[in-house]
Design a protein around this motif. Sequence first.
Motif, PDB file in Angstrom:
ATOM      1  N   ILE A 190      25.286  49.940  49.936  1.00 14.63           N
ATOM      2  CA  ILE A 190      25.559  48.712  50.684  1.00 14.63           C
ATOM      3  C   ILE A 190      25.435  47.508  49.750  1.00 14.63           C
ATOM      4  CG2 ILE A 190      24.802  47.221  52.577  1.00 14.63           C
ATOM      5  CD1 ILE A 190      23.683  49.762  53.935  1.00 14.63           C
ATOM      6  N   ARG A 191      26.534  46.778  49.578  1.00 17.94           N
ATOM      7  CA  ARG A 191      26.570  45.574  48.745  1.00 17.94           C
ATOM      8  C   ARG A 191      25.943  45.817  47.372  1.00 17.94           C
ATOM      9  NH1 ARG A 191      24.683  44.121  53.555  1.00 17.94           N
ATOM     10  NH2 ARG A 191      22.589  43.823  52.730  1.00 17.94           N
ATOM     11  N   GLN A 204      15.986  46.720  47.012  1.00 12.47           N
ATOM     12  CA  GLN A 204      16.971  45.865  47.668  1.00 12.47           C
ATOM     13  C   GLN A 204      16.796  45.935  49.185  1.00 12.47           C
ATOM     14  OE1 GLN A 204      20.627  47.529  46.232  1.00 12.47           O
ATOM     15  NE2 GLN A 204      20.516  46.498  44.240  1.00 12.47           N
ATOM     16  N   THR A 222      18.464  45.561  53.215  1.00 12.51           N
ATOM     17  CA  THR A 222      19.603  45.596  54.119  1.00 12.51           C
ATOM     18  C   THR A 222      19.066  45.196  55.485  1.00 12.51           C
ATOM     19  OG1 THR A 222      21.438  46.880  55.026  1.00 12.51           O
ATOM     20  CG2 THR A 222      19.389  48.087  54.636  1.00 12.51           C
ATOM     21  N   ASP A 255      35.564  49.518  54.455  1.00 16.55           N
ATOM     22  CA  ASP A 255      34.656  48.545  53.855  1.00 16.55           C
ATOM     23  C   ASP A 255      35.429  47.311  53.387  1.00 16.55           C
ATOM     24  OD1 ASP A 255      35.960  49.389  51.571  1.00 16.55           O
ATOM     25  OD2 ASP A 255      34.189  50.210  50.587  1.00 16.55           O
ATOM     26  N   THR A 256      34.733  46.407  52.719  1.00 17.31           N
ATOM     27  CA  THR A 256      35.345  45.148  52.294  1.00 17.31           C
ATOM     28  C   THR A 256      36.575  45.380  51.424  1.00 17.31           C
ATOM     29  OG1 THR A 256      33.227  44.014  52.402  1.00 17.31           O
ATOM     30  CG2 THR A 256      34.937  42.996  51.055  1.00 17.31           C
TER      31      THR A 256
END
Length: 216
Positions: free
Chosen positions: A50-51, A99, A101, A165-166
């Motif tokens: 994720i990202r 990280q 989320t 996704d993006t």
Amino acid sequence: MTDTAAQVFDRDLKGLLDGIDSRLPKPFPEWPGGYPDQVEAALIDAVLSIRARYGKADTGVRAAVSRYKDAVGDQAPNSLPRLADFDAVKLAKVLHNHQMTGNETKAAAIVQAARALSGIGVETAADTDPQDPGHRAAYVNVPGLGPVTWYYFTMLIGAHDIKPDTWVKRFVKLALEAPELDADEYVRRLVNAAAAELDVDPRVLDHAIWLYMRSR
């Protein structure tokens, strides 16, 4: 689907196929594969992605998965109850990843997802049914997780699907010249339909789009 909706879908599918033909290199790069029969590895990969930059075999997400395998002494980890028993702080240290989320660390989200899934009897990759709404709900109800990474998680354990996704959505917007298009499920249906028209594994097309968009 109404006649008008079907006509719009067919129009958009043709536009997407034209965009694929004009923009993506041929032959399509090989799908690098996921983690068949390795549900723990797939869940860790899906959430950490994720990202994040995916990295190579010895960096990024894949390196974190390798560290987990070494920590549990299993190169084919396929037991969500084992992952569910991990302390989230300890898992973050094992993964070398702190990280976030949502409002949780990704490690905490991984542990919560493992607990939610194993709590309804999903313990191995073979137990996971991408089409089961209960399985999906157990995953997406974890804060910080959602449908896109659910699709990616199931792809990694073998589902023939794509993740909207993006990068994939940006490609579809580019191909259709439709900057306002932002509907995950519609994009997913379109790209899966394009893969069927092209007679390729949807994961191969997803990967080709991802590589193209990352290189722009």
